[in-house]
Design a protein around this motif. Structure first.
Motif, PDB file in Angstrom:
ATOM      1  N   LYS A 239     -14.072  28.278  -2.780  1.00 43.89           N
ATOM      2  CA  LYS A 239     -14.870  27.964  -1.588  1.00 43.89           C
ATOM      3  C   LYS A 239     -15.628  29.198  -1.103  1.00 43.89           C
ATOM      4  O   LYS A 239     -16.815  29.128  -0.773  1.00 43.89           O
ATOM      5  CB  LYS A 239     -13.969  27.417  -0.476  1.00 43.89           C
ATOM      6  CG  LYS A 239     -14.745  27.043   0.790  1.00 43.89           C
ATOM      7  CD  LYS A 239     -13.820  26.581   1.898  1.00 43.89           C
ATOM      8  CE  LYS A 239     -13.181  25.252   1.572  1.00 43.89           C
ATOM      9  NZ  LYS A 239     -12.396  24.722   2.710  1.00 43.89           N
ATOM     10  N   GLN A 240     -14.941  30.345  -1.069  1.00 41.16           N
ATOM     11  CA  GLN A 240     -15.599  31.567  -0.608  1.00 41.16           C
ATOM     12  C   GLN A 240     -16.717  31.983  -1.560  1.00 41.16           C
ATOM     13  O   GLN A 240     -17.788  32.405  -1.123  1.00 41.16           O
ATOM     14  CB  GLN A 240     -14.584  32.696  -0.437  1.00 41.16           C
ATOM     15  CG  GLN A 240     -13.658  32.488   0.747  1.00 41.16           C
ATOM     16  CD  GLN A 240     -12.981  33.777   1.194  1.00 41.16           C
ATOM     17  OE1 GLN A 240     -13.454  34.878   0.934  1.00 41.16           O
ATOM     18  NE2 GLN A 240     -11.852  33.637   1.866  1.00 41.16           N
ATOM     19  N   ARG A 242     -18.464  29.952  -3.415  1.00 40.02           N
ATOM     20  CA  ARG A 242     -19.556  28.997  -3.214  1.00 40.02           C
ATOM     21  C   ARG A 242     -20.382  29.342  -1.974  1.00 40.02           C
ATOM     22  O   ARG A 242     -21.621  29.319  -2.001  1.00 40.02           O
ATOM     23  CB  ARG A 242     -18.983  27.583  -3.081  1.00 40.02           C
ATOM     24  CG  ARG A 242     -18.562  26.947  -4.395  1.00 40.02           C
ATOM     25  CD  ARG A 242     -17.971  25.560  -4.171  1.00 40.02           C
ATOM     26  NE  ARG A 242     -17.864  24.816  -5.421  1.00 40.02           N
ATOM     27  CZ  ARG A 242     -17.418  23.575  -5.515  1.00 40.02           C
ATOM     28  NH1 ARG A 242     -17.031  22.930  -4.421  1.00 40.02           N
ATOM     29  NH2 ARG A 242     -17.354  22.962  -6.686  1.00 40.02           N
ATOM     30  N   LEU A 243     -19.692  29.663  -0.886  1.00 36.53           N
ATOM     31  CA  LEU A 243     -20.401  29.960   0.356  1.00 36.53           C
ATOM     32  C   LEU A 243     -21.183  31.267   0.254  1.00 36.53           C
ATOM     33  O   LEU A 243     -22.293  31.379   0.784  1.00 36.53           O
ATOM     34  CB  LEU A 243     -19.407  30.006   1.521  1.00 36.53           C
ATOM     35  CG  LEU A 243     -18.774  28.655   1.880  1.00 36.53           C
ATOM     36  CD1 LEU A 243     -17.668  28.829   2.908  1.00 36.53           C
ATOM     37  CD2 LEU A 243     -19.836  27.679   2.409  1.00 36.53           C
ATOM     38  N   GLN A 244     -20.627  32.261  -0.442  1.00 31.89           N
ATOM     39  CA  GLN A 244     -21.350  33.521  -0.645  1.00 31.89           C
ATOM     40  C   GLN A 244     -22.619  33.276  -1.469  1.00 31.89           C
ATOM     41  O   GLN A 244     -23.692  33.807  -1.164  1.00 31.89           O
ATOM     42  CB  GLN A 244     -20.449  34.522  -1.385  1.00 31.89           C
ATOM     43  CG  GLN A 244     -19.161  34.868  -0.679  1.00 31.89           C
ATOM     44  CD  GLN A 244     -19.281  36.119   0.174  1.00 31.89           C
ATOM     45  OE1 GLN A 244     -20.356  36.424   0.673  1.00 31.89           O
ATOM     46  NE2 GLN A 244     -18.196  36.820   0.347  1.00 31.89           N
ATOM     47  N   ARG A 247     -25.278  31.458   0.599  1.00 24.07           N
ATOM     48  CA  ARG A 247     -25.996  32.354   1.516  1.00 24.07           C
ATOM     49  C   ARG A 247     -27.059  33.163   0.775  1.00 24.07           C
ATOM     50  O   ARG A 247     -28.170  33.374   1.270  1.00 24.07           O
ATOM     51  CB  ARG A 247     -25.007  33.290   2.207  1.00 24.07           C
ATOM     52  CG  ARG A 247     -25.562  33.923   3.474  1.00 24.07           C
ATOM     53  CD  ARG A 247     -24.548  34.831   4.112  1.00 24.07           C
ATOM     54  NE  ARG A 247     -24.823  35.014   5.530  1.00 24.07           N
ATOM     55  CZ  ARG A 247     -24.509  36.114   6.196  1.00 24.07           C
ATOM     56  NH1 ARG A 247     -23.906  37.119   5.582  1.00 24.07           N
ATOM     57  NH2 ARG A 247     -24.785  36.210   7.481  1.00 24.07           N
ATOM     58  N   TYR A 266     -21.444  21.283  -3.466  1.00 22.30           N
ATOM     59  CA  TYR A 266     -21.121  20.376  -2.360  1.00 22.30           C
ATOM     60  C   TYR A 266     -21.888  19.063  -2.533  1.00 22.30           C
ATOM     61  O   TYR A 266     -23.081  19.067  -2.806  1.00 22.30           O
ATOM     62  CB  TYR A 266     -21.498  21.003  -1.018  1.00 22.30           C
ATOM     63  CG  TYR A 266     -20.516  22.025  -0.511  1.00 22.30           C
ATOM     64  CD1 TYR A 266     -19.486  21.666   0.343  1.00 22.30           C
ATOM     65  CD2 TYR A 266     -20.625  23.358  -0.885  1.00 22.30           C
ATOM     66  CE1 TYR A 266     -18.580  22.611   0.817  1.00 22.30           C
ATOM     67  CE2 TYR A 266     -19.729  24.310  -0.424  1.00 22.30           C
ATOM     68  CZ  TYR A 266     -18.715  23.927   0.431  1.00 22.30           C
ATOM     69  OH  TYR A 266     -17.817  24.875   0.890  1.00 22.30           O
ATOM     70  N   PHE A 272     -20.887  20.915   3.959  1.00 23.10           N
ATOM     71  CA  PHE A 272     -21.322  22.269   3.625  1.00 23.10           C
ATOM     72  C   PHE A 272     -21.686  23.044   4.882  1.00 23.10           C
ATOM     73  O   PHE A 272     -21.258  24.184   5.072  1.00 23.10           O
ATOM     74  CB  PHE A 272     -22.534  22.202   2.682  1.00 23.10           C
ATOM     75  CG  PHE A 272     -23.273  23.502   2.559  1.00 23.10           C
ATOM     76  CD1 PHE A 272     -22.716  24.575   1.875  1.00 23.10           C
ATOM     77  CD2 PHE A 272     -24.527  23.660   3.141  1.00 23.10           C
ATOM     78  CE1 PHE A 272     -23.404  25.788   1.767  1.00 23.10           C
ATOM     79  CE2 PHE A 272     -25.221  24.853   3.039  1.00 23.10           C
ATOM     80  CZ  PHE A 272     -24.655  25.925   2.345  1.00 23.10           C
ATOM     81  N   GLU A 275     -18.510  24.013   6.879  1.00 21.21           N
ATOM     82  CA  GLU A 275     -17.733  25.095   6.259  1.00 21.21           C
ATOM     83  C   GLU A 275     -18.499  26.409   6.287  1.00 21.21           C
ATOM     84  O   GLU A 275     -17.908  27.485   6.444  1.00 21.21           O
ATOM     85  CB  GLU A 275     -17.358  24.701   4.825  1.00 21.21           C
ATOM     86  CG  GLU A 275     -16.363  23.544   4.787  1.00 21.21           C
ATOM     87  CD  GLU A 275     -15.839  23.252   3.389  1.00 21.21           C
ATOM     88  OE1 GLU A 275     -16.292  23.922   2.425  1.00 21.21           O
ATOM     89  OE2 GLU A 275     -14.974  22.358   3.266  1.00 21.21           O
ATOM     90  N   TYR A 276     -19.810  26.344   6.147  1.00 23.83           N
ATOM     91  CA  TYR A 276     -20.653  27.534   6.226  1.00 23.83           C
ATOM     92  C   TYR A 276     -20.537  28.175   7.607  1.00 23.83           C
ATOM     93  O   TYR A 276     -20.338  29.381   7.748  1.00 23.83           O
ATOM     94  CB  TYR A 276     -22.102  27.154   5.925  1.00 23.83           C
ATOM     95  CG  TYR A 276     -23.065  28.318   5.788  1.00 23.83           C
ATOM     96  CD1 TYR A 276     -23.491  28.726   4.523  1.00 23.83           C
ATOM     97  CD2 TYR A 276     -23.568  28.987   6.904  1.00 23.83           C
ATOM     98  CE1 TYR A 276     -24.392  29.772   4.374  1.00 23.83           C
ATOM     99  CE2 TYR A 276     -24.454  30.028   6.769  1.00 23.83           C
ATOM    100  CZ  TYR A 276     -24.870  30.421   5.506  1.00 23.83           C
ATOM    101  OH  TYR A 276     -25.751  31.472   5.367  1.00 23.83           O
TER     102      TYR A 276
END
Length: 298
Positions: A239-240, A242-244, A247, A266, A272, A275-276
């Motif tokens: 998850k981390q 994916r979010l990085q 961004r 996602y 998304f 969670e972002y």
């Protein structure tokens, strides 16, 4: 050693032309400069050695916090999503650090040549550690920094000095730790293999049972050792990442939020966005707006 650190800081400041990350003429060597204390910033550390010549930094991995400065160095043994904050820096004495990236294969090849390296195994370690810096390590880093402005010498001498620096790492406190991640069959190496599989395509769904089977571990052992190594669960890790990556896409590409969400795996743009916002503190739209305002102010 203080005189050598001051000389190293002078060389890094001369080479680092702008704030933030600076590429250098030497492959796999990067510099970071900050002229003021920063807020906590999210990024992904690749396998690297980080040496600070001036200033201090805090790095957070999962629930573990590391603080290091010119008296210590930090090693990341694999790709790790972290939060980092410069805590000592000013215009007159900016934060200055050198990052040396390496591959597990290179560490393995070097370790296999070292008869003096301790062969014992230890409990599966965290993939990040901080250790006291030695004068031999700073001396080698200083000689490497002196090559930035000399392309002819650099092409021949830089690989030799980099090999020496990594040799010093393996000789030091983190040698046994680094060896665990490249030692085939060790639990740390199995987790390293699983992380390669996760990072190969972060948009793919994560099936922990299949992943643990691929690296030869039971599901319970896989969960246990994955958390030992990364300070988070496999799901949290992906998850981390994916979010990085989301961004990065949001800031550097002309993608819509929904497209970014889909590109990192996602299926629901609303999930998304939630969670972002939970991770970065702003919704994707507000975060992008904030980024554009900061760019315009520079």
């Amino acid at each position: 050693m203080q005189a050598k650190l001051r000389e190293l800081a002078d060389l890094l400041q001369k080479e680092a032309q702008h704030e933030g990350l600076n590429e250098t003429s030497i492959v796999n060597v990067k510099l970071f400069k900050a002229s003021s204390i920063t807020e906590a910033l999210h990024t992904v550390y690749e396998p690297s050695l980080f040496i600070i010549a001036q200033g201090a930094k805090i790095v957070i991995l999962g629930a573990t916090t590391y603080r290091y400065d010119a008296s210590s160095y930090l090693v990341s043994s694999m790709n790790l999503p972290i939060s980092g904050q410069i805590v000592e820096a000013s215009l007159s004495k900016p934060f200055l650090s050198m990052q040396l990236c390496f591959t597990p294969e290179y560490i393995f090849d070097l370790a296999s040549q070292m008869n003096s390296l301790k062969k014992e195994t230890i409990q599966t370690p965290l993939a990040m550690s901080v250790h006291r810096v030695s004068e031999a390590l700073i001396d080698a880093a200083l000689r490497l920094a002196k090559l930035f402005q000399n392309a002819e010498d650099s092409s021949i001498l830089a690989p030799l000095i980099i090999k020496e620096i990594l040799y010093r790492l393996l000789q030091g406190e983190c040698g046994v730790i680094l060896r665990q991640f490249v030692l085939y069959g060790s639990n740390a190496n199995r987790i390293a293999q699983s992380i390669e599989l996760i990072t190969k395509d972060i948009s793919e769904p994560l099936h922990v049972g299949l992943l643990s089977q691929k690296v030869g571990m039971s599901v319970s052992a896989f969960h246990k050792h994955f958390k030992h190594v990364t300070a988070m669960s496999p799901i949290q890790y992906q998850k981390q990442l994916r979010l990085q990556k989301a961004r990065e896409l949001l800031f550097t590409k002309t993608h819509e939020v929904g497209e970014v969400a889909f590109n990192v795996g996602y299926e629901s743009p609303s999930q998304f966005s939630r969670e972002y916002a939970r991770f970065f503190g702003f919704s994707p739209q507000k975060d992008l707006m904030k980024f554009k305002m900061e760019i315009n102010d520079v």
